[in-house]
Design a protein around this motif. Structure first.
Motif, PDB file in Angstrom:
ATOM      1  N   SER A 388       0.926  -1.358  -0.086  1.00  0.00           N
ATOM      2  CA  SER A 388      -0.001  -0.161   0.067  1.00  0.00           C
ATOM      3  C   SER A 388       0.823   1.148   0.004  1.00  0.00           C
ATOM      4  O   SER A 388       2.019   1.249  -0.111  1.00  0.00           O
ATOM      5  CB  SER A 388      -0.941   0.013   1.349  1.00  0.00           C
ATOM      6  N   LYS A 389       0.352   2.395   0.190  1.00  0.00           N
ATOM      7  CA  LYS A 389       0.906   3.746   0.201  1.00  0.00           C
ATOM      8  C   LYS A 389       2.037   3.828   1.039  1.00  0.00           C
ATOM      9  O   LYS A 389       2.906   4.720   1.129  1.00  0.00           O
ATOM     10  CB  LYS A 389       0.173   4.763   0.007  1.00  0.00           C
ATOM     11  N   THR A 390       1.853   3.030   2.336  1.00  0.00           N
ATOM     12  CA  THR A 390       2.819   3.133   3.514  1.00  0.00           C
ATOM     13  C   THR A 390       3.817   1.927   3.588  1.00  0.00           C
ATOM     14  O   THR A 390       4.512   1.918   4.611  1.00  0.00           O
ATOM     15  CB  THR A 390       1.751   3.165   4.844  1.00  0.00           C
ATOM     16  N   VAL A 426       4.622   2.334  -7.504  1.00  0.00           N
ATOM     17  CA  VAL A 426       3.669   2.326  -6.262  1.00  0.00           C
ATOM     18  C   VAL A 426       3.200   3.614  -6.017  1.00  0.00           C
ATOM     19  O   VAL A 426       1.863   3.981  -5.770  1.00  0.00           O
ATOM     20  CB  VAL A 426       3.907   1.426  -5.305  1.00  0.00           C
ATOM     21  N   ASP A 427       4.240   4.574  -5.829  1.00  0.00           N
ATOM     22  CA  ASP A 427       3.995   5.916  -5.414  1.00  0.00           C
ATOM     23  C   ASP A 427       2.907   6.598  -6.375  1.00  0.00           C
ATOM     24  O   ASP A 427       2.019   7.443  -5.875  1.00  0.00           O
ATOM     25  CB  ASP A 427       5.082   6.664  -5.187  1.00  0.00           C
ATOM     26  N   GLN A 429       0.630   5.274  -8.216  1.00  0.00           N
ATOM     27  CA  GLN A 429      -0.773   4.871  -8.062  1.00  0.00           C
ATOM     28  C   GLN A 429      -1.394   5.785  -7.083  1.00  0.00           C
ATOM     29  O   GLN A 429      -2.423   6.079  -7.058  1.00  0.00           O
ATOM     30  CB  GLN A 429      -0.670   3.306  -7.929  1.00  0.00           C
ATOM     31  N   TYR A 430      -0.859   5.694  -5.812  1.00  0.00           N
ATOM     32  CA  TYR A 430      -1.695   6.496  -4.710  1.00  0.00           C
ATOM     33  C   TYR A 430      -1.591   8.069  -5.018  1.00  0.00           C
ATOM     34  O   TYR A 430      -2.510   8.613  -4.552  1.00  0.00           O
ATOM     35  CB  TYR A 430      -0.901   6.126  -3.668  1.00  0.00           C
ATOM     36  N   ARG A 434      -5.581   6.565  -5.533  1.00  0.00           N
ATOM     37  CA  ARG A 434      -5.917   5.192  -5.065  1.00  0.00           C
ATOM     38  C   ARG A 434      -5.681   5.121  -3.392  1.00  0.00           C
ATOM     39  O   ARG A 434      -4.994   5.790  -2.803  1.00  0.00           O
ATOM     40  CB  ARG A 434      -5.150   4.167  -5.617  1.00  0.00           C
ATOM     41  N   THR A 435      -6.631   4.492  -2.968  1.00  0.00           N
ATOM     42  CA  THR A 435      -7.092   4.212  -1.627  1.00  0.00           C
ATOM     43  C   THR A 435      -6.503   2.928  -1.068  1.00  0.00           C
ATOM     44  O   THR A 435      -6.289   2.625   0.237  1.00  0.00           O
ATOM     45  CB  THR A 435      -8.106   4.825  -0.698  1.00  0.00           C
ATOM     46  N   THR A 436      -7.112   1.785  -1.993  1.00  0.00           N
ATOM     47  CA  THR A 436      -6.829   0.329  -1.380  1.00  0.00           C
ATOM     48  C   THR A 436      -5.517  -0.234  -1.932  1.00  0.00           C
ATOM     49  O   THR A 436      -4.676   0.364  -2.579  1.00  0.00           O
ATOM     50  CB  THR A 436      -7.827  -0.311  -2.173  1.00  0.00           C
ATOM     51  N   ALA A 437      -5.017  -1.132  -1.204  1.00  0.00           N
ATOM     52  CA  ALA A 437      -3.902  -1.920  -1.199  1.00  0.00           C
ATOM     53  C   ALA A 437      -3.843  -2.625  -2.744  1.00  0.00           C
ATOM     54  O   ALA A 437      -4.939  -2.741  -3.314  1.00  0.00           O
ATOM     55  CB  ALA A 437      -3.821  -2.977  -0.368  1.00  0.00           C
ATOM     56  N   LEU A 438      -2.536  -2.669  -3.369  1.00  0.00           N
ATOM     57  CA  LEU A 438      -2.484  -3.141  -4.582  1.00  0.00           C
ATOM     58  C   LEU A 438      -2.679  -4.613  -4.397  1.00  0.00           C
ATOM     59  O   LEU A 438      -2.322  -5.406  -3.636  1.00  0.00           O
ATOM     60  CB  LEU A 438      -1.075  -2.959  -5.144  1.00  0.00           C
TER      61      LEU A 438
END
Length: 459
Positions: A388-390, A426-427, A429-430, A434-438
């Motif tokens: 995810s974003k984190t 990934v970065d 995408q968010y 985007r808010t959900t996990a990939l």
């Protein structure tokens, strides 16, 4: 009269025997089973004692009940799965038996392939139509035990078979005599026991079965079948839904020894595993399961679940090899083409995956914080994180190493060029909202692109 029980070491009354109640009209328990309403759980506040047997085990119905709900397995597939069942059950045969159809040439080929392996466990049994010809076929195949259907609720006796209770009982006893004449041990499947008149039909019928068994000097196995998943594990529940009451009654009033008593449940009300464990706790040695829980409607008791239930109750796996569970799941997905829902415990792709960023951070520091047990050791399934974003570089590297099962010197560090490129993607995408996990599929597609197809996942 009073008799000292060898099981409880207490004086117990043994002079009361239930007799058949040959009713004119079927007893359908409409106060509990009103077809237009959710089935009700009635309590009578009567308790029976827990009485776990010295030996408990698992039996398998994947090649019988399991095959009734999907495309039939090939003989080659059955042979491979049979070997995995033997590996899972370990040297003491805790996966004690598995049952087969014998109707077709393909069925018999599968049996012969498994017999040729020379494995002690699981023992091969069958399930047949109750005819003399089928009993002879079982005998000719060198099989000692077979299952036969003896439906015991008035739903089946009156509505399906169009018989009275006495007619059904006589028909069943004649069938069992045919099995004895053929020298085959019958396993009587008491279908729909959780809608049956337990003391008006089930117990009197099993009493007569036990008498026939003593006369023939051939044991009878009793399989209590919760065909519709109506059973409940709670104490003080009234029959016919009480799993403790059913097991207690079969032992106490019909004299069925634990080693010849088995539970077969379905999962219509999400109680299959709890009911099976309850059957163990109250005196049944066997619980009948299928691999991945595959069976009619909502399925059977998942075999893999009872492996861990056994370990929880006994404190040990007693030689079972649970890594075979992962091999079974892999084989179903990649060789048979069966889709396992990703959240399924023990076998689903995501069962030990954490998605929340704060959870992933904890998992990276110490996986015990968010993993149910050492899944890598017991199931050959390392704990995993979702991206995810984190997640950060370390989280992405961890995901790649675990998802692709990279070991030791082949593992990627967070400074690897592939990890850094994937982090940029990934970065992005968010950053786009985007808010959900990939998903795993999205990540694998991007990794295949970035690596030129070098990395391939092992699911």
């Amino acid at each position: 009269m009073l008799e000292l029980s060898a099981k409880t070491n207490l004086l117990e009354e043994n002079d009361y025997r239930y007799s058949l109640q040959d009713v004119k009209d079927p007893v359908l328990y409409r106060d509990v089973y009103n077809y237009d309403e959710v089935p009700k759980v009635a309590f009578n506040h009567r308790r029976v004692p827990t009485s776990m047997p010295a030996d408990i085990w698992i039996t398998d119905t994947s090649f019988r009940d399991g095959q009734q709900s999907m495309n039939p397995y090939t003989p080659e597939q059955i042979e491979h799965l049979f070997k995995l069942l033997s590996k899972l059950g370990g040297p003491y045969g805790l996966i004690r038996q598995t049952e087969f159809f014998i109707y077709s040439k393909r069925d018999r080929e599968a049996i012969e392939r498994c017999q040729a392996l020379g494995l002690r466990f699981p023992e091969i049994t069958t399930w047949i139509r109750a005819t003399r010809e089928d009993f002879r076929m079982v005998k000719d195949l060198g099989i000692k035990e077979t299952g036969i259907l003896v439906s015991c609720s008035d739903y089946h006796i009156f509505k399906k078979m169009q018989m009275t209770r006495r007619q059904a009982l006589d028909y069943y006893l004649a069938t069992v005599k045919d099995a004895f004449d053929a020298g085959v041990m019958p396993r009587c499947h008491l279908e729909d026991i959780t809608r049956a008149d337990f003391y008006g039909f089930v117990v009197p019928f099993v009493n007569e079965l036990m008498e026939l068994s003593h006369q023939a000097k051939i044991p009878v196995r009793i399989r209590a079948c919760d065909t519709m998943g109506y059973g409940v594990p709670y104490t003080e529940v009234a029959l016919p839904r009480s799993v403790p009451g059913i097991i207690y009654g079969l032992q106490h009033y019909s004299g069925v020894e634990s080693e010849y008593l088995e539970w077969h449940g379905h999962n219509d009300f999400y109680k299959a595993v709890a009911n099976a464990a309850t059957a163990w706790l109250y005196g049944a040695s066997g619980v009948n399961c299928s691999m991945l829980g595959i069976g009619e409607r909502t399925g059977n008791v998942p075999l893999e679940a009872m492996v861990f239930e056994y370990a929880s109750l006994r404190g040990s796996l007693d030689g079972m090899d649970p890594t075979a569970i992962t091999e079974i799941a892999d084989y179903f997905e990649h060789e048979i083409g069966y889709h396992i829902p990703p959240m399924t415990p023990f076998v689903g792709r995501n069962f030990n995956v954490t998605r929340a960023g704060i959870h992933a951070d904890g998992l990276l520091k110490d996986e015990e914080i968010y993993n149910i047990f050492n899944t890598e050791k017991l199931l050959d399934r390392p704990a995993a994180v979702a991206i995810s974003k984190t997640s950060g570089l370390a989280g992405i590297a961890y995901w790649i190493n675990q998802n692709y099962r990279l070991r030791s010197d082949h593992q990627l560090s967070k400074h690897d060029a592939l990890v850094e490129k994937l982090k940029v993607w990934v970065d992005e995408q968010y950053a786009g909202g985007r808010t959900t996990a990939l998903s795993n599929e999205e990540l694998e597609e991007k990794i295949a692109e970035l690596s030129g197809g070098v990395l391939k996942p092992r699911h």
